[in-house]
Scaffold this active site. Structure first.
Site, short mmCIF file in Angstrom:
data_model
loop_
_atom_site.label_atom_id
_atom_site.label_comp_id
_atom_site.label_asym_id
_atom_site.label_seq_id
_atom_site.Cartn_x
_atom_site.Cartn_y
_atom_site.Cartn_z
N CYS A 1 20.50 4.18 -16.25
CA CYS A 1 19.85 4.47 -17.52
C CYS A 1 20.49 5.71 -18.16
CB CYS A 1 18.36 4.71 -17.28
SG CYS A 1 17.45 5.34 -18.71
N CYS B 1 17.46 8.81 -18.41
CA CYS B 1 17.08 9.65 -17.27
C CYS B 1 18.24 9.96 -16.33
CB CYS B 1 15.93 9.00 -16.49
SG CYS B 1 16.38 7.47 -15.62
N CYS C 1 11.37 8.52 -15.41
CA CYS C 1 12.03 8.19 -16.69
C CYS C 1 11.00 8.11 -17.82
CB CYS C 1 12.77 6.87 -16.57
SG CYS C 1 13.72 6.46 -18.07
N CYS D 1 16.40 3.09 -13.25
CA CYS D 1 15.90 4.41 -13.63
C CYS D 1 15.32 5.14 -12.43
CB CYS D 1 14.80 4.29 -14.69
SG CYS D 1 15.24 3.32 -16.15
#
Length: 377
Positions: A79, A82, A52, A48
């Protein structure tokens, strides 16, 4: 992904993660850290960006990476929340603010566009543009336009000696000469004619003394103290002052002025006492915002460049904050020595890092007079 670790290894990894300054950015979901690093979570197999919005992971499961490619090479996938491999909102906003700045600058003497017109040209609502513009630059679009107008006037007065002052005022974009003259002290620090002459006919009194930090020069204009310079050599300080006010009347201080210098020296020796003298602060609109923020940092405390940028509403302008600190000519009175790196380390100081260290040591060891009075009361 790596295999499961033993309890002792997990505890060691958790301690290492928590000791890493990047962990604080993850916990705070800092958008300012986006693009500087990425983090992965072993239990989910994803990586991330620091901002995030997902639930904060346990520190023993976190690894940090310098790039998306590095995280993916370690076996982690991006991810879906994000989307770390995509441009950040900050970078997109920065591009829009840059475009808005260019539009303001290109408007020149025709007058800056209104906030609504500016927002329409960059494809945002007026309120959204106003917010991200101030976050990126520390100024509103209106204040940025005013700063550009002032810069055009300074250039016109300095580069076109044959043009009239009135022509320079209107050419820079001011709509009324009378309105400008009401603001001339804030824009130029003096009248336009005096500015054109390089400060000629402006009297500046000064004196050079000694303090525990070495030589100290104090200079005062009609508006207040305009320079407090520190150094090893008195002649060098005098030349610095002369370069700053090349055409002013530099006048050696008399006995009354020596009393003022003594007040400044006493303040340098004991900053907790405060300096209750008027200051003649000269700088750009952004520099003055930074310097005002510095004056709110109490003696004995420090703030990072990033924290100062946050305080003035420009979290991405860390480098510009550092440059404003370096441009400060009022040592101690505008306490740029109280600004440090994010890890607490001392960075460059206009008058030498050793003086910065000495000032901070002195301030941390000296309790402000106001706090002593409160305890007595």
């Amino acid at each position: 992904m790596p295999s499961r670790a033993t309890p002792s290894a997990k505890a060691a990894q958790a301690a290492a993660t928590q000791a890493d300054p990047r962990w604080a950015a993850v916990v705070a979901r800092s958008a300012a850290a986006d693009g500087r690093f990425w983090y992965s979570v072993q239990t989910t197999g994803v990586y991330c960006r620091p901002s995030c919005a997902a639930r904060a992971p346990r520190p023993e499961n976190v690894r940090f990476h310098a790039s998306c490619a590095e995280a993916e090479a370690a076996g982690f996938r991006p991810c879906q929340r994000c989307r770390p491999q995509q441009p950040t909102a900050l970078s997109h906003h920065a591009a829009l603010v840059t475009e808005a700045c260019r539009l303001i600058e290109s408007a020149a003497a025709n007058g800056a566009p209104t906030l609504g017109a500016l927002a329409a040209q960059v494809g945002l609502s007026a309120s959204h543009l106003h917010r991200i513009f101030k976050q990126a630059t520390g100024l509103t679009p209106k204040a940025y336009a005013a700063a550009q107008r002032a810069q055009r006037l300074r250039s016109a007065l300095g580069e076109q000696p044959t043009a009239s002052v009135t022509d320079a005022i209107y050419g820079a974009g001011y709509q009324s000469s009378s309105r400008f003259y009401e603001q001339s002290a804030q824009v130029l620090g003096m009248t336009p004619s005096h500015y054109r002459a390089g400060g000629a006919a402006q009297d500046i009194r000064f004196a050079i003394g000694q303090c525990s930090l070495g030589a100290i020069l104090v200079a005062q204009s009609a508006r207040g103290i305009c320079a407090i310079l520190l150094g090893d050599d008195a002649d060098t300080l005098a030349r610095d002052l002369q370069d700053r006010f090349a055409h002013a009347n530099l006048i050696g201080g008399d006995a009354a002025f020596e009393t003022l210098v003594a007040q400044v020296v006493a303040f340098v020796e004991a900053p907790g006492l405060g300096l209750h003298l008027p200051l003649d602060v000269r700088g750009t609109a952004f520099q003055q915002r930074v310097w005002q923020a510095l004056q709110t940092i109490p003696a004995g405390q420090t703030a990072s460049y990033a924290e100062v940028a946050q305080r003035i509403g420009a979290p991405t302008a860390v480098r510009a904050v550092a440059q404003a600190c370096a441009a400060n000519a009022l040592a101690v009175a505008i306490p740029c020595h109280r600004v440090v790196k994010s890890d607490g380390a001392l960075s460059g100081y206009r008058w030498g890092v050793e003086r910065k260290r000495a000032l901070l040591t002195r301030e941390s060891a000296t309790e402000p007079a106001q706090q002593r009075a409160e305890k007595v009361a």
